[in-house]
Design a protein around this motif. Structure first.
Motif, PDB file in Angstrom:
ATOM      1  N   ARG A   9       0.832  -1.209   0.000  1.00 13.20           N
ATOM      2  CA  ARG A   9       0.000   0.000   0.000  1.00 13.20           C
ATOM      3  C   ARG A   9       0.864   1.255   0.000  1.00 13.20           C
ATOM      4  O   ARG A   9       0.551   2.246  -0.673  1.00 13.20           O
ATOM      5  N   GLN A  13       0.765   4.110  -2.925  1.00 15.09           N
ATOM      6  CA  GLN A  13       0.356   5.476  -2.609  1.00 15.09           C
ATOM      7  C   GLN A  13       1.529   6.433  -2.452  1.00 15.09           C
ATOM      8  O   GLN A  13       1.378   7.544  -1.951  1.00 15.09           O
ATOM      9  N   THR A  37      -2.238   9.833 -12.038  1.00 19.71           N
ATOM     10  CA  THR A  37      -2.492   9.771 -10.598  1.00 19.71           C
ATOM     11  C   THR A  37      -2.931   8.358 -10.269  1.00 19.71           C
ATOM     12  O   THR A  37      -3.400   7.606 -11.139  1.00 19.71           O
ATOM     13  N   ARG A  38      -2.785   7.983  -8.989  1.00 20.28           N
ATOM     14  CA  ARG A  38      -3.287   6.687  -8.547  1.00 20.28           C
ATOM     15  C   ARG A  38      -3.759   6.792  -7.103  1.00 20.28           C
ATOM     16  O   ARG A  38      -3.125   7.445  -6.283  1.00 20.28           O
ATOM     17  N   ASN A  39      -4.891   6.164  -6.840  1.00 17.88           N
ATOM     18  CA  ASN A  39      -5.488   6.168  -5.508  1.00 17.88           C
ATOM     19  C   ASN A  39      -6.075   4.800  -5.221  1.00 17.88           C
ATOM     20  O   ASN A  39      -6.349   4.019  -6.137  1.00 17.88           O
ATOM     21  N   THR A 109     -10.413   7.879 -15.897  1.00 16.98           N
ATOM     22  CA  THR A 109     -10.049   7.060 -14.744  1.00 16.98           C
ATOM     23  C   THR A 109     -10.364   5.602 -15.040  1.00 16.98           C
ATOM     24  O   THR A 109     -11.455   5.269 -15.524  1.00 16.98           O
TER      25      THR A 109
END
Length: 232
Positions: A9, A13, A37-39, A109
């Protein structure tokens, strides 16, 4: 030590470079498959923002019944110059689908439904179950680690050198004989890892904090305690 799920994780992140690998897709430019971006969502799925005209977006848009699979590969490189600079890699694989309406103009996305995850880093190589990944939290220092390591390297070299004294008598004698340079390699809520460089090669050492830290304030206190112990 941080669990494999927490380490994965943390890498997902972090600001580490990442590439989306889609079988059968050969992007003409590597930036085509690098998420902007990454979430991570509450269910443990990854939300990746890419240019709307990327091959990955087109493939996900035209895939039937969400049957497109993909792997997000993250590469962790030490933010300071050391031998063997790659600290680790992580992979998260699963089904890839589009999520319309989440991005601004020119972007789309994609949701990567986490099916499998794997990490291979300074701690070792381990598989991560999807529910473990979902429930894990990233390290609280992840957003500051690069800056903190660079600051330690640039401004606290003399204090880092004293850490040799905490390695035990045999290692201390070896350090005194060879005078290795000491480079901060990794930092997390549990402790500091450094790399000792000498003419014949290098070796790593890990220095644990008395208690896991939760923020920068607690980290300052932990580092002060560590350097004080090394000085004596």
């Amino acid at each position: 030590m941080p669990s494999a799920a927490e380490r994965t994780r943390t890498l997902v992140q972090s600001t580490c470079s990442a590439a989306l690998l889609v079988p059968g897709l050969n992007a003409p430019g590597s930036d085509q498959l690098m998420p902007l971006t990454r979430n991570v969502g509450p269910d443990g799925d990854l939300f990746l923002e890419l240019p709307a005209d990327s091959q990955a977006v087109r493939a996900a848009t035209h895939a039937e019944d969400g049957e497109l699979t993909a792997v997000l590969e993250i590469t962790d490189v030490a933010p300071v110059s050391v031998p063997h600079r790659i600290r680790g890699r992580a992979w998260v694989s699963g089904r890839l689908t589009t999520v319309p309406g989440m991005s601004g103009p020119g972007r789309m996305t994609l949701r990567l439904e986490t099916g499998e995850a794997y990490v291979d880093d300074l701690w070792g190589a381990e598989e991560v179950e999807p529910d473990e990944f979902r429930d894990a939290a990233p390290d609280p220092l992840v957003g500051h680690e690069a800056e903190l390591l660079q600051h330690l390297h640039a401004a606290h070299g003399e204090q880092l050198d004293t850490l040799c004294g905490l390695l035990g008598e045999r290692a201390a004698r070896r350090c005194a004989a060879h005078r290795p340079s000491v480079v901060p390699l990794a930092l997390d809520r549990y402790g500091l890892r450094v790399r000792f460089r000498e003419d014949g090669g290098c070796f790593d050492a890990r220095f644990e904090f008395p208690e896991p830290v939760r923020d920068i304030g607690e980290l300052r206190h932990a580092m002060h305690t560590l350097f004080e112990a090394a000085a004596h």
